[in-house]
Each structure stands twice: as structure tokens, then as C-alpha cells.
Design a protein around this motif. Structure first.
Motif, PDB file in Angstrom:
ATOM      1  N   VAL A   1      -8.517  -1.663  -3.423  1.00 42.40           N
ATOM      2  CA  VAL A   1      -9.960  -1.520  -3.204  1.00 42.40           C
ATOM      3  C   VAL A   1     -10.762  -2.056  -4.393  1.00 42.40           C
ATOM      4  O   VAL A   1     -11.786  -2.742  -4.224  1.00 42.40           O
ATOM      5  CB  VAL A   1     -10.322  -0.040  -2.947  1.00 42.40           C
ATOM      6  N   VAL A   2     -10.299  -1.762  -5.612  1.00 41.08           N
ATOM      7  CA  VAL A   2     -11.052  -2.124  -6.814  1.00 41.08           C
ATOM      8  C   VAL A   2     -10.973  -3.626  -7.114  1.00 41.08           C
ATOM      9  O   VAL A   2     -11.960  -4.218  -7.575  1.00 41.08           O
ATOM     10  CB  VAL A   2     -10.547  -1.304  -8.022  1.00 41.08           C
ATOM     11  N   SER A   3      -9.821  -4.254  -6.845  1.00 37.38           N
ATOM     12  CA  SER A   3      -9.631  -5.664  -7.211  1.00 37.38           C
ATOM     13  C   SER A   3     -10.685  -6.596  -6.616  1.00 37.38           C
ATOM     14  O   SER A   3     -11.250  -7.428  -7.339  1.00 37.38           O
ATOM     15  CB  SER A   3      -8.223  -6.118  -6.818  1.00 37.38           C
ATOM     16  N   PRO A   4     -11.010  -6.522  -5.307  1.00 35.58           N
ATOM     17  CA  PRO A   4     -12.066  -7.403  -4.780  1.00 35.58           C
ATOM     18  C   PRO A   4     -13.419  -7.183  -5.452  1.00 35.58           C
ATOM     19  O   PRO A   4     -14.184  -8.133  -5.635  1.00 35.58           O
ATOM     20  CB  PRO A   4     -12.114  -7.031  -3.296  1.00 35.58           C
ATOM     21  N   ILE A   5     -13.700  -5.936  -5.820  1.00 38.56           N
ATOM     22  CA  ILE A   5     -14.963  -5.634  -6.499  1.00 38.56           C
ATOM     23  C   ILE A   5     -15.010  -6.343  -7.849  1.00 38.56           C
ATOM     24  O   ILE A   5     -16.037  -6.939  -8.236  1.00 38.56           O
ATOM     25  CB  ILE A   5     -15.137  -4.114  -6.668  1.00 38.56           C
TER      26      ILE A   5
ATOM     27  N   TYR B   1      -0.406   6.259  -3.766  1.00 38.78           N
ATOM     28  CA  TYR B   1      -1.862   6.293  -3.633  1.00 38.78           C
ATOM     29  C   TYR B   1      -2.581   5.355  -4.609  1.00 38.78           C
ATOM     30  O   TYR B   1      -3.585   4.733  -4.235  1.00 38.78           O
ATOM     31  CB  TYR B   1      -2.394   7.721  -3.800  1.00 38.78           C
ATOM     32  N   PRO B   2      -2.115   5.227  -5.875  1.00 39.66           N
ATOM     33  CA  PRO B   2      -2.822   4.314  -6.791  1.00 39.66           C
ATOM     34  C   PRO B   2      -2.859   2.868  -6.301  1.00 39.66           C
ATOM     35  O   PRO B   2      -3.771   2.121  -6.667  1.00 39.66           O
ATOM     36  CB  PRO B   2      -2.020   4.437  -8.088  1.00 39.66           C
ATOM     37  N   ILE B   3      -1.884   2.473  -5.470  1.00 35.63           N
ATOM     38  CA  ILE B   3      -1.892   1.103  -4.951  1.00 35.63           C
ATOM     39  C   ILE B   3      -3.128   0.879  -4.088  1.00 35.63           C
ATOM     40  O   ILE B   3      -3.755  -0.194  -4.138  1.00 35.63           O
ATOM     41  CB  ILE B   3      -0.600   0.816  -4.147  1.00 35.63           C
ATOM     42  N   GLY B   4      -3.491   1.878  -3.291  1.00 33.81           N
ATOM     43  CA  GLY B   4      -4.697   1.774  -2.477  1.00 33.81           C
ATOM     44  C   GLY B   4      -5.937   1.615  -3.340  1.00 33.81           C
ATOM     45  O   GLY B   4      -6.837   0.825  -3.006  1.00 33.81           O
TER      46      GLY B   4
ATOM     47  N   PHE C   1      -2.890  -9.220 -11.974  1.00 37.86           N
ATOM     48  CA  PHE C   1      -2.937  -7.823 -12.408  1.00 37.86           C
ATOM     49  C   PHE C   1      -2.751  -6.880 -11.225  1.00 37.86           C
ATOM     50  O   PHE C   1      -2.072  -5.848 -11.337  1.00 37.86           O
ATOM     51  CB  PHE C   1      -4.261  -7.529 -13.124  1.00 37.86           C
ATOM     52  N   MET C   2      -3.327  -7.214 -10.078  1.00 45.86           N
ATOM     53  CA  MET C   2      -3.186  -6.380  -8.893  1.00 45.86           C
ATOM     54  C   MET C   2      -1.723  -6.306  -8.461  1.00 45.86           C
ATOM     55  O   MET C   2      -1.206  -5.215  -8.162  1.00 45.86           O
ATOM     56  CB  MET C   2      -4.036  -6.931  -7.748  1.00 45.86           C
ATOM     57  N   ALA C   3      -1.042  -7.449  -8.451  1.00 44.60           N
ATOM     58  CA  ALA C   3       0.367  -7.478  -8.051  1.00 44.60           C
ATOM     59  C   ALA C   3       1.232  -6.677  -9.019  1.00 44.60           C
ATOM     60  O   ALA C   3       2.098  -5.892  -8.613  1.00 44.60           O
ATOM     61  CB  ALA C   3       0.856  -8.923  -7.965  1.00 44.60           C
TER      62      ALA C   3
END
Length: 235
Positions: free
Chosen positions: A210-214, A203-206, A174-176
């Protein structure tokens, strides 16, 4: 208005649509997306508009999305009525309604905040067409479709399983896909010579990074969540 009328007229006259060129564009969007937007410049020079005048891309993308959703329903649903509802809702919500909202937002932001100031009053003022903003969404959507609908379908037995590995793989997929969507969105507006500060669309990529590891550390599995939300045969 004339562009929109001509665009929708071609939808019912499928012989006028360039299907071969559409599939070529879809391949390039997954491999060499900058080439697609180089051809967008040529289109502007020859047709004097940034937006496509051929609805073939939207039609083909809709058909592929419908086919992939039917495949999911065949594998995970047991009600024909519910399956029809899922296909229609995915087409409308995932592609058209979301696309219209994203296009409207980008159209508004680019025209009101990202256009370069024109000091010479004799220069013709250029604006982003709403239909072009929708084209950018469609271009960005297709590689995401290839990852989150096609590749995800074949990987779904693994992705919806319990455990850390399915959670990790699902979030990475999903991140990719979402990151690539926003990268293509950036390319679509960066090619317009009258826009400035188009890195805004990166900017949304950043945020995703950040959110994916959480989400991974919390054990959230987006594949299981979405599959359980849409299909009556719970996983």
C-alpha cells in the motif's frame, strides 16, 4: 544459558563452524527457503532445539555486510574515519541491534499470543527460543542483504539519478526486499507446530504494497535518501 554459552564459545573457535553448510543455506534462502526450514525440523529432532548451535551464519553474514559496506564507502565516501564509522554503525544498527529488537518482539508475540492452547496437562509446553527468533531474523535478512546491499550497489548509479524511472526502480527494489524479508519471517514461525495464526507475520507485506505506490507518486527515492544520509559525498 548452556546453549548461549556454547554458541558464543564457537565464535572464537572458527574451525568448529560449518562454513560450507552456511553458504548452502544462504543459497537456499534465496531460491527454496522452505527447504531450509525442513532442515530446521530435522535439527529439532536431532539436537532437541529449534535454534542453531553454530554461529557460522551470523559470522559469515556479518563479514559479507562489512565487505559490502566497505565497497560503498570506497565508491561514495572520501574520509577513512567516516567510512569506519559507517561500517561499524551499519553492522550494529542494521544487523545486530535491529535483529535483537525484531527477535525480542517476535519472541514476545509468539510466546504470549500465538501459541496453541494445550488441553492435555501432561503434554510438555513448548516455547519459542529467543535465539531461534534471532535465527529467523538472520535467515530473513540475508536475501534482503543480497538485494539492498549487493544488487543495489551495482545498480546505484541508476537508482540515485534524478527522474521518475530511478524513483520507480528504487521503490520496487525496496518493496521486493522488505516483502521477501517478512515472507521468510512468516516461514520461520509457520514451521513451529505449536504456533497458530502465524499469518500475522505476513501483514507487513500488505502495508508495504500500500505504501510503495504512495512513495512512488510522491517522488520519494529511498536509495538517494539513504545514500545521502550515510555518505559524506552527497549525491
Amino acid at each position: 544459558m548452556k546453549l548461549a554459552a556454547s554458541y558464543f564459545r564457537k565464535i572464537v573457535k572458527w574451525r568448529q563452524m560449518d562454513i560450507e553448510y552456511t553458504f548452502w543455506q544462504m543459497l537456499l534462502l534465496c531460491t527454496s527457503p522452505k527447504v531450509v526450514y525442513q532442515y530446521t525440523k530435522y535439527h529439532k529432532q536431532t539436537k532437541n532445539q529449534w535454534a542453531r548451535d553454530d554461529p557460522a551464519f551470523v559470522v559469515v553474514c556479518s563479514l559479507l555486510l562489512a565487505i559490502s559496506t566497505i565497497a560503498y564507502c570506497a565508491a561514495y565516501d572520501h574520509s577513512a574515519g567516516h567510512a569506519a564509522f559507517v561500517v561499524i554503525s551499519v553492522l550494529l544498527l542494521h544487523f545486530f541491534i535491529t535483529g535483537a529488537i525484531v527477535a525480542a518482539f517476535c519472541w514476545f508475540v509468539t510466546n504470549n499470543y500465538l501459541r496453541e492452547e494445550v488441553p492435555d496437562s501432561h503434554v510438555v509446553e513448548q516455547r519459542v527460543e529467543w535465539l531461534y527468533a534471532f535465527d529467523v531474523h538472520c535467515n530473513s535478512f540475508f536475501p534482503m542483504f543480497a538485494l539492498l546491499y549487493v544488487a543495489h550497489y551495482f545498480l546505484s548509479p541508476l537508482l540515485v539519478a534524478h527522474g521518475f524511472v530511478p524513483v520507480l526502480l528504487s521503490n520496487l527494489l525496496f518493496m521486493a526486499a522488505i516483502s521477501y524479508y517478512h515472507y521468510l519471517n512468516f516461514l520461520g514461525y509457520d514451521v513451529l507446530p505449536f504456533l497458530d495464526r502465524t499469518t500475522f507475520f505476513l501483514y507487513p507485506i500488505g502495508v508495504v504494497i500500500v505504501v510503495s505506490p504512495i512513495l512512488i507518486l510522491s517522488g520519494f527515492n529511498p536509495s538517494r535518501y539513504l545514500m545521502n544520509m550515510y555518505f559524506s559525498r552527497l549525491l
